[in-house]
Motif scaffolding. Structure first.
Motif, mmCIF file in Angstrom:
data_model
loop_
_atom_site.group_PDB
_atom_site.id
_atom_site.type_symbol
_atom_site.label_atom_id
_atom_site.label_comp_id
_atom_site.label_asym_id
_atom_site.label_seq_id
_atom_site.Cartn_x
_atom_site.Cartn_y
_atom_site.Cartn_z
ATOM 1 N N LEU A 1 27.661 -7.280 5.810
ATOM 2 C CA LEU A 1 26.510 -6.926 6.656
ATOM 3 C C LEU A 1 25.268 -7.574 6.051
ATOM 4 O O LEU A 1 24.462 -6.912 5.411
ATOM 5 N N ASP A 2 25.155 -8.877 6.252
ATOM 6 C CA ASP A 2 24.092 -9.653 5.634
ATOM 7 C C ASP A 2 22.831 -9.584 6.507
ATOM 8 O O ASP A 2 22.845 -10.037 7.657
ATOM 9 N N ALA A 3 21.760 -9.030 5.935
ATOM 10 C CA ALA A 3 20.527 -8.851 6.712
ATOM 11 C C ALA A 3 19.977 -10.192 7.206
ATOM 12 O O ALA A 3 19.297 -10.251 8.232
ATOM 13 N N ALA A 4 20.290 -11.266 6.475
ATOM 14 C CA ALA A 4 19.805 -12.582 6.903
ATOM 15 C C ALA A 4 20.565 -13.061 8.147
ATOM 16 O O ALA A 4 20.015 -13.769 8.978
ATOM 17 N N LYS A 5 21.836 -12.647 8.231
ATOM 18 C CA LYS A 5 22.662 -13.144 9.349
ATOM 19 C C LYS A 5 22.726 -12.155 10.514
ATOM 20 O O LYS A 5 22.787 -12.559 11.668
ATOM 21 N N VAL A 6 22.789 -10.886 10.184
ATOM 22 C CA VAL A 6 22.905 -9.857 11.240
ATOM 23 C C VAL A 6 21.846 -8.779 11.021
ATOM 24 O O VAL A 6 22.152 -7.629 10.688
ATOM 25 N N PRO A 7 20.560 -9.169 11.193
ATOM 26 C CA PRO A 7 19.475 -8.244 10.818
ATOM 27 C C PRO A 7 19.523 -6.902 11.540
ATOM 28 O O PRO A 7 19.300 -5.860 10.909
ATOM 29 N N LYS A 8 19.841 -6.914 12.822
ATOM 30 C CA LYS A 8 19.801 -5.635 13.560
ATOM 31 C C LYS A 8 20.940 -4.722 13.134
ATOM 32 O O LYS A 8 20.761 -3.513 13.003
ATOM 33 N N LEU A 9 22.117 -5.312 12.921
ATOM 34 C CA LEU A 9 23.261 -4.499 12.494
ATOM 35 C C LEU A 9 23.035 -3.961 11.077
ATOM 36 O O LEU A 9 23.323 -2.797 10.788
ATOM 37 N N ALA A 10 22.493 -4.822 10.204
ATOM 38 C CA ALA A 10 22.222 -4.390 8.822
ATOM 39 C C ALA A 10 21.179 -3.272 8.807
ATOM 40 O O ALA A 10 21.303 -2.294 8.057
ATOM 41 N N ALA A 11 20.160 -3.409 9.660
ATOM 42 C CA ALA A 11 19.118 -2.369 9.723
ATOM 43 C C ALA A 11 19.697 -1.071 10.272
ATOM 44 O O ALA A 11 19.390 0.030 9.779
ATOM 45 N N TRP A 12 20.572 -1.194 11.282
ATOM 46 C CA TRP A 12 21.232 0.001 11.828
ATOM 47 C C TRP A 12 22.047 0.703 10.737
ATOM 48 O O TRP A 12 22.001 1.938 10.603
ATOM 49 N N ALA A 13 22.791 -0.098 9.960
ATOM 50 C CA ALA A 13 23.651 0.483 8.911
ATOM 51 C C ALA A 13 22.800 1.230 7.880
ATOM 52 O O ALA A 13 23.143 2.344 7.466
ATOM 53 N N ASP A 14 21.690 0.629 7.478
ATOM 54 C CA ASP A 14 20.802 1.281 6.490
ATOM 55 C C ASP A 14 20.230 2.577 7.064
ATOM 56 O O ASP A 14 20.176 3.609 6.388
ATOM 57 N N ARG A 15 19.814 2.506 8.324
ATOM 58 C CA ARG A 15 19.221 3.671 8.981
ATOM 59 C C ARG A 15 20.257 4.788 9.098
ATOM 60 O O ARG A 15 19.984 5.945 8.805
ATOM 61 N N PHE A 16 21.456 4.407 9.515
ATOM 62 C CA PHE A 16 22.531 5.395 9.693
ATOM 63 C C PHE A 16 22.842 6.089 8.362
ATOM 64 O O PHE A 16 22.912 7.318 8.286
ATOM 65 N N CYS A 17 23.027 5.290 7.312
ATOM 66 C CA CYS A 17 23.414 5.865 6.012
ATOM 67 C C CYS A 17 22.303 6.718 5.411
ATOM 68 O O CYS A 17 22.574 7.619 4.626
ATOM 69 N N ALA A 18 21.043 6.410 5.781
ATOM 70 C CA ALA A 18 19.922 7.178 5.233
ATOM 71 C C ALA A 18 19.686 8.483 5.994
ATOM 72 O O ALA A 18 18.955 9.358 5.521
ATOM 73 N N HIS A 19 20.301 8.627 7.168
ATOM 74 C CA HIS A 19 20.120 9.863 7.940
ATOM 75 C C HIS A 19 20.632 11.041 7.098
ATOM 76 O O HIS A 19 21.729 10.969 6.539
ATOM 77 N N PRO A 20 19.857 12.125 6.994
ATOM 78 C CA PRO A 20 20.256 13.212 6.078
ATOM 79 C C PRO A 20 21.673 13.751 6.321
ATOM 80 O O PRO A 20 22.410 13.992 5.354
#
Ligand code: GSH
Length: 215
Positions: free
Chosen positions: A165-184
């Motif tokens: 999940l490389d933010a340089a290659k798939v920025p929206k998916l990488a951002a989604w993954a970070d957001r999802f994992c950070a959800h309490p």
């Protein structure tokens, strides 16, 4: 004890912590705020309770509410949404067509991983509304179906020294993954990447199996 408390205290999940299918169920229960207990199944030695609760597939996870079993992770997540319908958030949309679409894609995740990641990545890229999650503004059914794999994906990235999940290659998916994992609720239910890595080192085959799935 209030009747609501009695209701939630009686939920058990038969499972094992590294299973993405189990993690799905724990995320759904966490989002709904349902008290529950994870009953760890021993590896290679299925309990009588598991065999009696899921005699067809004999697989984890199984959710037991007041002793009544529900099997298959996606069915369990939908069950949780419906059984605790009065507790926010709703995991599936209310519109039947939108519900069908979410269930279609969630099933696709299970049937066609990792092709599903590529297809869903395209959906995020094409999303003009800029929603945070596949489910819209909050974590929903499809987010749970896909996101439950992120612990293993990140463990594979670390062990194999690759970027899936490389933010340089798939920025929206990488951002989604970070957001999802950070959800309490997700952070509570999702084991740390280190735990998956340690598990892989101890169980030599685990990471090979996971790599084959996710690459
Ligand atoms: N389609 C099932 C898959 C569950 C599954 O594959 N569980 C694995 C552990 S991750 C299992 O119980 N394997 C034991 C076996 O196959 O006997 C679900 O979504 O619940």
């Amino acid at each position: 004890m209030s009747s609501e408390k009695q209701e939630t205290a009686s939920v058990r999940v038969l499972g094992r912590w590294p299973s993405p299918f189990v993690i799905r169920v724990l995320i759904a229960l966490g989002l709904k705020g349902v008290d529950h207990e994870l009953v760890e199944e021993a590896v290679g030695n299925k309990s009588e309770l598991l065999l009696a609760s899921n005699p067809v597939h004999k697989k984890i996870p199984v959710l037991l509410q007041h002793g009544r079993p529900v099997s298959e992770s996606l069915i369990i997540v939908q069950y949780v949404d419906e059984a605790w319908a009065s507790q926010a958030p709703a995991l599936l949309p209310s519109d039947p067509y939108a519900r069908a679409a979410e269930r279609f894609w969630a099933q696709y995740v299970d049937d066609k991983f990792p092709t599903a990641i590529r297809v869903l990545r395209g959906r995020l890229d094409g999303d003009k509304d800029g929603k945070d999650y596949f489910g819209g503004d909050g974590v929903g059914y499809l987010d749970i179906a896909l996101g439950s794999h992120l612990g293993w994906i990140r463990a594979v990235e670390r062990i194999a020294e690759i970027r899936l999940l490389d933010a340089a290659k798939v920025p929206k998916l990488a951002a989604w993954a970070d957001r999802f994992c950070a959800h309490p609720a997700v952070a509570d239910a999702m084991p740390e990447v280190d735990r998956f890595v340690e598990f892989s080192v101890k169980n030599d085959g685990a990471v090979k199996a996971a790599s084959a799935n996710y690459k």
